[in-house]
Each structure stands twice: as C-alpha cells, then as structure tokens.
Design an enzyme around this catalytic site. Structure first.
Site, PDB file in Angstrom:
ATOM      1  N   HIS A 124      70.499 -11.978 -29.335  1.00  0.00           N
ATOM      2  CA  HIS A 124      69.122 -11.559 -29.572  1.00  0.00           C
ATOM      3  C   HIS A 124      69.037 -10.516 -30.679  1.00  0.00           C
ATOM      4  O   HIS A 124      70.006  -9.809 -30.983  1.00  0.00           O
ATOM      5  CB  HIS A 124      68.514 -10.969 -28.290  1.00  0.00           C
ATOM      6  CG  HIS A 124      69.237  -9.748 -27.821  1.00  0.00           C
ATOM      7  ND1 HIS A 124      69.008  -8.496 -28.354  1.00  0.00           N
ATOM      8  CD2 HIS A 124      70.209  -9.580 -26.894  1.00  0.00           C
ATOM      9  CE1 HIS A 124      69.795  -7.615 -27.766  1.00  0.00           C
ATOM     10  NE2 HIS A 124      70.540  -8.251 -26.871  1.00  0.00           N
ATOM     11  N   ARG A 141      64.265  -9.926 -24.421  1.00  0.00           N
ATOM     12  CA  ARG A 141      64.758  -9.832 -25.789  1.00  0.00           C
ATOM     13  C   ARG A 141      65.377 -11.147 -26.261  1.00  0.00           C
ATOM     14  O   ARG A 141      65.281 -11.500 -27.439  1.00  0.00           O
ATOM     15  CB  ARG A 141      65.746  -8.664 -25.922  1.00  0.00           C
ATOM     16  CG  ARG A 141      66.935  -8.662 -24.963  1.00  0.00           C
ATOM     17  CD  ARG A 141      67.587  -7.287 -24.967  1.00  0.00           C
ATOM     18  NE  ARG A 141      68.819  -7.187 -24.193  1.00  0.00           N
ATOM     19  CZ  ARG A 141      68.864  -6.941 -22.891  1.00  0.00           C
ATOM     20  NH1 ARG A 141      67.727  -6.796 -22.198  1.00  0.00           N
ATOM     21  NH2 ARG A 141      70.026  -6.823 -22.265  1.00  0.00           N
ATOM     22  N   GLU A 168      72.747 -10.500 -19.895  1.00  0.00           N
ATOM     23  CA  GLU A 168      73.745  -9.515 -20.314  1.00  0.00           C
ATOM     24  C   GLU A 168      74.515  -8.985 -19.109  1.00  0.00           C
ATOM     25  O   GLU A 168      74.021  -8.989 -17.975  1.00  0.00           O
ATOM     26  CB  GLU A 168      73.047  -8.369 -21.058  1.00  0.00           C
ATOM     27  CG  GLU A 168      73.951  -7.238 -21.538  1.00  0.00           C
ATOM     28  CD  GLU A 168      75.063  -7.688 -22.471  1.00  0.00           C
ATOM     29  OE1 GLU A 168      75.927  -8.481 -22.035  1.00  0.00           O
ATOM     30  OE2 GLU A 168      75.073  -7.221 -23.623  1.00  0.00           O
ATOM     31  N   HIS A 202      73.385 -12.617 -25.148  1.00  0.00           N
ATOM     32  CA  HIS A 202      73.642 -11.188 -25.311  1.00  0.00           C
ATOM     33  C   HIS A 202      75.089 -10.952 -25.733  1.00  0.00           C
ATOM     34  O   HIS A 202      75.930 -11.846 -25.632  1.00  0.00           O
ATOM     35  CB  HIS A 202      73.345 -10.476 -23.998  1.00  0.00           C
ATOM     36  CG  HIS A 202      71.975 -10.785 -23.487  1.00  0.00           C
ATOM     37  ND1 HIS A 202      70.886  -9.991 -23.760  1.00  0.00           N
ATOM     38  CD2 HIS A 202      71.510 -11.827 -22.738  1.00  0.00           C
ATOM     39  CE1 HIS A 202      69.807 -10.527 -23.213  1.00  0.00           C
ATOM     40  NE2 HIS A 202      70.161 -11.628 -22.580  1.00  0.00           N
TER      41      HIS A 202
END
Length: 203
Positions: free
Chosen positions: A9, A58, A85, A155
């Site tokens: 991202h 995100r 993440e 992520h």
C-alpha cells in the site's frame, strides 16, 4: 505463463508519523495516494484477472486507485484478513523512536526485524508467514495454476512473508528484504516455480 503482481500500500498516516501501525485501520496520506497512482501507471500495460487485498483501509484504498488507473473495474476483488499486516500488539499506535528510547534500539530491532521474536501481544514474522502462506497456496495459487494473472495488494510484513515463500529465502535473508510503499514487484509463474521479473522502472 501467469504473472503475480505484489504491491505494498501507499504511505499511510502512521507511516508518516513513524508509528507502529500493524492491524490498525489507518488511511493513506496524499503522498500515499500519489504512490498508488504511480503504481497504477506502471502497471497499465499489464493484464490482471483477479485482485486480492487485505481488509485494511490503506490497502483497499491503494487497490481502488490502481484499478481505476488501469481500468480493471470488471475484475473480481477478494478481500481477506489473512493478508493483513503483522500485528504489533501493544506497540500499535506508539511512536517507534519513543519505544526505542524506552526499551532500547536492539530490543526494538528484534521486535521489528527478527524472524521469530514477538512484540508484546503481537505476531512475529514467523506467525505472519504461517498465516499468509497457507492462504496463498490454498486460495491464490489455484488462479495462477489456471494461467490467470493475479494482483495482491497488502503490507510490508505480509508481503515479506510471501516473498520468503516465493523466493525460498532463509529467515536471515528475509528480514533484510526491504519493500517500498507503492512499488510493484512482479513474478512469473511457469506452473511450478516463481521467478522475480526485472524492475519495471519508475514513472
């Protein structure tokens, strides 16, 4: 030959503020949106059959920008927390420099970059690998085996775990692997193995 495209991202608000983000649902900065747009422009000549993203804002916002730039509105989008993440547990939301001052640089380095050290209440990179890779082999890999091109937007640590699997990296090799925000990484898949494709350059 199928392609697998991985994108971290764009810059998030907490990336900018140097905070541990982990599983917190933090949006992009304006710079992060620009990075996502740049990634989309780099990928405009590619074709994609299916898009995977984490459930965090995100990553989803990055995905929407890329698919708009590339015109990938008809492709199915599959969201999964398996791609989220790594959790930093009790450290999430805290400033990295302040935590280093409190616990020491070496302890924070171990929490951030060792393979199997867990931050308080959080996941190690090994834990993240054990979450991401089974999802990849069980859900994403079948599309590639059908010769479909796949985009994954996630992520730093979920992608680092996946790269460890794809490139057969050791724990020592993977912890030094840097993954920049908004920069596509492309692999080809011949039905058995993955090969890292040359850097696509910048726009």
């Amino acid at each position: 030959m199928a392609k697998l495209i991985l994108v971290r991202h764009g810059q998030s608000v907490w990336n900018l503020e140097n905070r541990f983000t982990g599983g917190q649902d933090i949006g992009l900065t304006e710079a992060g949106r620009e990075e996502a747009g740049k990634a989309g422009r780099q990928l405009q000549k590619e074709s994609v059959d299916v898009i995977f993203t984490s459930t965090l804002a995100r990553a989803r916002e990055t995905m929407e920008i890329i698919r708009t730039v590339c015109g990938w509105q008809q492709q199915p989008v599959i969201k999964s927390a398996a791609l989220n993440e790594r959790s930093y547990g009790n450290l999430e939301g805290l400033n990295k420099a302040e935590i280093a001052a409190k616990y020491g640089e070496e302890q924070v380095r171990l929490w951030r970059r060792s393979y199997d050290a867990q931050p308080p209440g959080g996941e190690s990179l090994k834990d993240t690998y054990n979450r991401v890779v089974p999802y990849f082999t069980g859900t994403i890999l079948p599309y590639l085996k059908k010769n479909e091109n796949v985009l994954v937007i996630a992520h730093a640590n979920s992608l680092r775990s996946l790269m460890m699997f794809l490139e057969h990296l050791t724990p020592e090799e993977v912890i030094s692997r840097e993954i920049n925000t908004g920069v596509p990484v492309l692999y080809s898949f011949d039905g058995k193995d993955f090969s890292l494709l040359p850097d696509q350059g910048s726009l």
